[in-house]
Design an enzyme around this catalytic site. Structure first.
Site, PDB file in Angstrom:
ATOM      1  N   THR A 165      40.464  35.890  43.336  1.00 60.68           N
ATOM      2  CA  THR A 165      39.300  36.791  43.491  1.00 60.68           C
ATOM      3  C   THR A 165      39.627  38.099  44.201  1.00 60.68           C
ATOM      4  O   THR A 165      38.775  38.692  44.836  1.00 60.68           O
ATOM      5  CB  THR A 165      38.105  36.113  44.201  1.00 60.68           C
ATOM      6  OG1 THR A 165      38.410  35.956  45.579  1.00 60.68           O
ATOM      7  CG2 THR A 165      37.762  34.797  43.576  1.00 60.68           C
TER       8      THR A 165
ATOM      9  N   THR B 184      32.142  43.175  46.404  1.00 59.40           N
ATOM     10  CA  THR B 184      31.135  42.174  46.039  1.00 59.40           C
ATOM     11  C   THR B 184      30.572  41.584  47.334  1.00 59.40           C
ATOM     12  O   THR B 184      29.609  42.101  47.873  1.00 59.40           O
ATOM     13  CB  THR B 184      31.725  41.079  45.127  1.00 59.40           C
ATOM     14  OG1 THR B 184      32.930  40.567  45.710  1.00 59.40           O
ATOM     15  CG2 THR B 184      32.023  41.644  43.743  1.00 59.40           C
TER      16      THR B 184
ATOM     17  N   LYS C 183      39.540  44.680  47.011  1.00 59.78           N
ATOM     18  CA  LYS C 183      38.347  43.903  47.334  1.00 59.78           C
ATOM     19  C   LYS C 183      38.732  42.435  47.358  1.00 59.78           C
ATOM     20  O   LYS C 183      39.677  41.999  46.707  1.00 59.78           O
ATOM     21  CB  LYS C 183      37.210  44.167  46.339  1.00 59.78           C
ATOM     22  CG  LYS C 183      37.419  43.708  44.918  1.00 59.78           C
ATOM     23  CD  LYS C 183      37.216  42.239  44.593  1.00 59.78           C
ATOM     24  CE  LYS C 183      35.894  41.722  45.079  1.00 59.78           C
ATOM     25  NZ  LYS C 183      35.771  40.250  44.736  1.00 59.78           N
TER      26      LYS C 183
END
Length: 235
Positions: free
Chosen positions: A189, A152, A178
């Protein structure tokens, strides 16, 4: 132990691919859909977010994890499928079913990851149209594409592979992850996926996954946020 190339597909029996399917902005055409496939079903373990608000893919993966068998992982970036209500769960199940049908496997052997914007519906038609092409692209050299497709705000793909002798045999572990901003202890996240060709007892696999997350993801902090989608899955 020796660091080698190949990322998540370095272990024997794993293939992967990444492609643009239309979730991210059309102008950039960044890769936004990844697939990791094992030639055989095998033990699977996972560690997920401790956040009270949990995205649909995490809910589904926790259910599938109860069976303890994994075959493939489908991951999209650009949309987290979080805070999307019953439709979000329906879409997550459809993603798993798409891959299960194509591979001739049970849906509970397919795991799902999503990362990106929260609170917006995930455009399932983009994924539905892309899955046949994605499956046709999977190769032993597809680890780099897959690592790019789960990014992202990451500045570069994150992947690693190592090989070592264990019990008289050479075994390999490969992974991709990620996570850039909004990282705090307890995996916020972050998505991480490991594959190995080592024969691991299912009960030991669960223990190892917990220990690995505790010694790595749960010790990293950037800005104190937690998240809805954190997933660490070992196949």
């Amino acid at each position: 132990m020796k660091i080698i190339t190949g990322g998540v597909t370095a272990p024997i029996g794993f293939r992967a691919a990444g492609m643009y399917c239309g979730i991210k902005k059309k102008q950039k055409k960044q890769l936004d859909l990844a697939l990791l496939v094992s030639e055989q079903e095998g033990p699977v373990a996972g560690v997920f977010t401790t956040n009270q608000v949990v995205a649909a893919p995490v809910v589904l993966d926790r259910l599938h994890l109860k069976k303890g068998i994994g075959r493939a992982i489908l991951v999209n970036s650009g949309n987290a499928n979080a805070c999307t209500g019953p439709d979000g769960m329906r879409v997550a199940k459809e993603m798993a079913q798409l891959v299960a049908t194509a591979l001739g496997s049970a849906p509970h052997t397919i795991f799902i990851g999503s990362t990106g914007v929260i609170g917006q519906p995930l455009p399932i038609d983009c994924i539905k149209n892309a899955v046949p092409s994605l499956l046709a692209r999977v190769t032993r050299r597809g680890g780099n594409e897959a690592a790019q497709a789960i990014m992202t705000t990451d500045l570069k793909p994150k992947q690693v592979a190592v090989r070592a002798r264990l019990g008289g045999r050479m075994v390999t572990v490969g992974g991709m992850a990620k996570g850039s901003g909004m990282i705090h202890p307890n995996m916020a996240t972050m998505l991480g996926f490991l594959a190995t060709d080592a024969a691991v007892d299912p009960a030991l696999m669960n223990q190892l996954a917990l220990e690995l997350a505790e010694g790595s993801f749960n010790r990293v902090t950037i800005d104190g946020d937690t998240s809805t989608n954190d997933s660490f899955i070992v196949v």
